[in-house]
Design a protein around this motif. Sequence first.
Motif, mmCIF file in Angstrom:
data_model
loop_
_atom_site.group_PDB
_atom_site.id
_atom_site.type_symbol
_atom_site.label_atom_id
_atom_site.label_comp_id
_atom_site.label_asym_id
_atom_site.label_seq_id
_atom_site.Cartn_x
_atom_site.Cartn_y
_atom_site.Cartn_z
ATOM 1 N N THR A 1 0.830 -1.207 0.000
ATOM 2 C CA THR A 1 0.000 0.000 0.000
ATOM 3 C C THR A 1 0.865 1.258 0.000
ATOM 4 O O THR A 1 0.592 2.215 -0.740
ATOM 5 N N ILE A 2 1.918 1.275 0.824
ATOM 6 C CA ILE A 2 2.825 2.420 0.843
ATOM 7 C C ILE A 2 3.528 2.580 -0.496
ATOM 8 O O ILE A 2 3.667 3.693 -1.031
ATOM 9 N N ASN A 3 3.986 1.475 -1.071
ATOM 10 C CA ASN A 3 4.653 1.535 -2.379
ATOM 11 C C ASN A 3 3.713 2.079 -3.447
ATOM 12 O O ASN A 3 4.119 2.883 -4.298
ATOM 13 N N ALA A 4 2.459 1.644 -3.411
ATOM 14 C CA ALA A 4 1.486 2.121 -4.394
ATOM 15 C C ALA A 4 1.233 3.616 -4.224
ATOM 16 O O ALA A 4 1.190 4.367 -5.204
ATOM 17 N N TYR A 5 1.063 4.047 -2.971
ATOM 18 C CA TYR A 5 0.815 5.469 -2.717
ATOM 19 C C TYR A 5 1.991 6.323 -3.175
ATOM 20 O O TYR A 5 1.811 7.360 -3.820
ATOM 21 N N GLU A 6 3.214 5.898 -2.856
ATOM 22 C CA GLU A 6 4.398 6.670 -3.231
ATOM 23 C C GLU A 6 4.613 6.684 -4.741
ATOM 24 O O GLU A 6 5.273 7.589 -5.268
ATOM 25 N N ALA A 7 4.047 5.686 -5.430
ATOM 26 C CA ALA A 7 4.125 5.661 -6.893
ATOM 27 C C ALA A 7 2.991 6.444 -7.542
ATOM 28 O O ALA A 7 2.939 6.565 -8.775
ATOM 29 N N GLY A 8 2.070 6.971 -6.722
ATOM 30 C CA GLY A 8 0.946 7.734 -7.256
ATOM 31 C C GLY A 8 -0.152 6.873 -7.842
ATOM 32 O O GLY A 8 -0.990 7.360 -8.608
ATOM 33 N N ALA A 9 -0.179 5.593 -7.462
ATOM 34 C CA ALA A 9 -1.181 4.672 -8.004
ATOM 35 C C ALA A 9 -2.510 4.806 -7.270
ATOM 36 O O ALA A 9 -2.583 5.342 -6.160
ATOM 37 N N GLU A 10 -3.554 4.305 -7.886
ATOM 38 C CA GLU A 10 -4.881 4.307 -7.272
ATOM 39 C C GLU A 10 -4.871 3.362 -6.075
ATOM 40 O O GLU A 10 -4.319 2.252 -6.138
ATOM 41 N N LEU A 11 -5.490 3.798 -4.977
ATOM 42 C CA LEU A 11 -5.511 2.984 -3.762
ATOM 43 C C LEU A 11 -6.714 2.052 -3.764
ATOM 44 O O LEU A 11 -7.717 2.258 -3.064
ATOM 45 N N THR A 12 -6.619 1.014 -4.557
ATOM 46 C CA THR A 12 -7.593 -0.068 -4.593
ATOM 47 C C THR A 12 -6.826 -1.378 -4.459
ATOM 48 O O THR A 12 -5.645 -1.448 -4.840
ATOM 49 N N PRO A 13 -7.447 -2.421 -3.918
ATOM 50 C CA PRO A 13 -6.729 -3.690 -3.788
ATOM 51 C C PRO A 13 -6.140 -4.186 -5.101
ATOM 52 O O PRO A 13 -5.004 -4.665 -5.130
ATOM 53 N N GLU A 14 -6.888 -4.076 -6.179
ATOM 54 C CA GLU A 14 -6.390 -4.555 -7.472
ATOM 55 C C GLU A 14 -5.131 -3.810 -7.891
ATOM 56 O O GLU A 14 -4.167 -4.411 -8.384
ATOM 57 N N SER A 15 -5.113 -2.493 -7.687
ATOM 58 C CA SER A 15 -3.946 -1.697 -8.055
ATOM 59 C C SER A 15 -2.782 -1.940 -7.105
ATOM 60 O O SER A 15 -1.631 -2.133 -7.536
ATOM 61 N N VAL A 16 -3.056 -1.965 -5.808
ATOM 62 C CA VAL A 16 -2.004 -2.106 -4.805
ATOM 63 C C VAL A 16 -1.297 -3.453 -4.908
ATOM 64 O O VAL A 16 -0.080 -3.556 -4.687
ATOM 65 N N GLN A 17 -2.028 -4.497 -5.261
ATOM 66 C CA GLN A 17 -1.444 -5.838 -5.326
ATOM 67 C C GLN A 17 -0.308 -5.944 -6.345
ATOM 68 O O GLN A 17 0.513 -6.868 -6.277
ATOM 69 N N LYS A 18 -0.209 -5.002 -7.255
ATOM 70 C CA LYS A 18 0.839 -5.048 -8.284
ATOM 71 C C LYS A 18 2.202 -4.627 -7.741
ATOM 72 O O LYS A 18 3.218 -4.826 -8.406
ATOM 73 N N TYR A 19 2.220 -4.064 -6.544
ATOM 74 C CA TYR A 19 3.461 -3.474 -6.036
ATOM 75 C C TYR A 19 4.238 -4.441 -5.142
ATOM 76 O O TYR A 19 3.739 -5.478 -4.722
ATOM 77 N N SER A 20 5.483 -4.048 -4.866
ATOM 78 C CA SER A 20 6.424 -4.927 -4.169
ATOM 79 C C SER A 20 6.070 -5.117 -2.700
ATOM 80 O O SER A 20 5.496 -4.236 -2.046
ATOM 81 N N LEU A 21 6.489 -6.274 -2.170
ATOM 82 C CA LEU A 21 6.364 -6.558 -0.750
ATOM 83 C C LEU A 21 7.458 -5.865 0.064
ATOM 84 O O LEU A 21 7.374 -5.790 1.291
ATOM 85 N N LEU A 22 8.484 -5.361 -0.596
ATOM 86 C CA LEU A 22 9.660 -4.830 0.083
ATOM 87 C C LEU A 22 9.660 -3.313 0.055
ATOM 88 O O LEU A 22 9.170 -2.687 -0.894
ATOM 89 N N HIS A 23 10.232 -2.718 1.113
ATOM 90 C CA HIS A 23 10.318 -1.263 1.179
ATOM 91 C C HIS A 23 11.581 -0.876 1.945
ATOM 92 O O HIS A 23 11.880 -1.466 2.993
ATOM 93 N N PRO A 24 12.340 0.110 1.445
ATOM 94 C CA PRO A 24 13.634 0.444 2.075
ATOM 95 C C PRO A 24 13.521 1.021 3.477
ATOM 96 O O PRO A 24 14.512 1.031 4.221
ATOM 97 N N ARG A 25 12.340 1.502 3.894
ATOM 98 C CA ARG A 25 12.213 2.076 5.237
ATOM 99 C C ARG A 25 11.604 1.085 6.236
ATOM 100 O O ARG A 25 11.126 1.485 7.293
ATOM 101 N N CYS A 26 11.658 -0.180 5.928
ATOM 102 C CA CYS A 26 11.017 -1.194 6.776
ATOM 103 C C CYS A 26 11.747 -1.371 8.107
ATOM 104 O O CYS A 26 12.973 -1.283 8.186
ATOM 105 N N GLY A 27 10.982 -1.658 9.155
ATOM 106 C CA GLY A 27 11.561 -1.903 10.466
ATOM 107 C C GLY A 27 12.415 -3.153 10.514
ATOM 108 O O GLY A 27 13.367 -3.234 11.298
ATOM 109 N N THR A 28 12.108 -4.152 9.686
ATOM 110 C CA THR A 28 12.931 -5.360 9.649
ATOM 111 C C THR A 28 14.332 -5.025 9.168
ATOM 112 O O THR A 28 15.333 -5.478 9.735
ATOM 113 N N GLY A 29 14.422 -4.221 8.106
ATOM 114 C CA GLY A 29 15.722 -3.781 7.623
ATOM 115 C C GLY A 29 16.453 -2.955 8.666
ATOM 116 O O GLY A 29 17.681 -3.031 8.792
ATOM 117 N N PHE A 30 15.701 -2.193 9.424
ATOM 118 C CA PHE A 30 16.278 -1.396 10.499
ATOM 119 C C PHE A 30 16.979 -2.292 11.510
ATOM 120 O O PHE A 30 18.077 -1.966 11.990
#
Length: 301
Positions: free
Chosen positions: A160-189
């Motif tokens: 959802t964050i990746n989709a929003y930052e890419a300017g995509a529509e916030l719908t499940p169908e649109s959001v599902q196209k984006y990556s599971l990974l994000h550089p600001r994740c707490g796991t990476g921290f």
Amino acid sequence: MEGVMMRGRKAFAVAVRAPDGRVVLHSEPLTNPLYTSNWAQWPFLRGLTLLWDALGLGTRALMWSANIAVADESDPGAVKFEGPAAWTTVAVSLLAAVGLFFLLPTFLVSLLDAQIQSDLVNNILEGIVRLLILVGYIAAVGRIPEIGRVFQYHGAEHKTINAYEAGAELTPESVQKYSLLHPRCGTGFLLVVVVISILVFALLGRPPIVIRLLSRVVLVPVIATIAYEFIRFGAAHYANPLMRALLSPSLALQRLTTRPPDDGMVAVAIVALRKVLVAEGLLAAEPDIAPAGGAVVAAAD
């Protein structure tokens, strides 16, 4: 549990899928000085907000989401974040984390002090043990079905964050196209914290074991703030090939804590993000209708 927390600069929101299928939504303004004070935005101090997110907001949101399953769903406002049990849980969680990931590796490696001549080698070995415990712990808890679903919601949050930052529509169908990974994740921290701990502790040499253990506790906030600045810088310059390479191990570790979500999970993440965007003035208020259908039940703000 069964939900997602999103945080902005002014507010945070938690959206949870209740047993009857409705999405229960709670939001609060961020009034803690860690978010509102000018000093809290200074480099190497602003990382304290990340610790508070994990230990304060994160634990409270987790408890609240678990309560949704047993509370009176006709009155979601009756579900509260605060209370002695909540803060006791925060304290116990903090002590357990410090003990497991900081003190235990130090103690185990100290048993080999007589066999290790180099202080640097000693600290590197301690860091390796710390990393193995971290990865092993994440891999082990990920085998628990309930935690597996938490990791799916984590994936929904990232998508959802990746989709929003890419300017995509916030719908499940649109959001599902984006990556599971994000550089600001707490796991990476967490991975960055382990690496930086090796560098910081190496500067201390190898003092007596009592002082060594005490330093591992006292320096946790220092290491966390340095790690936060690195993650922040890396995310801002992620297009740089060198920075992408440096962050690649943290992204790889995220694969242990994110799993593909279903559309219902993504819908919950979208509800939480939309609430925060409205609070930030970045999105016009909309009817409380979940993207995947069904009403959103709003708890008291």
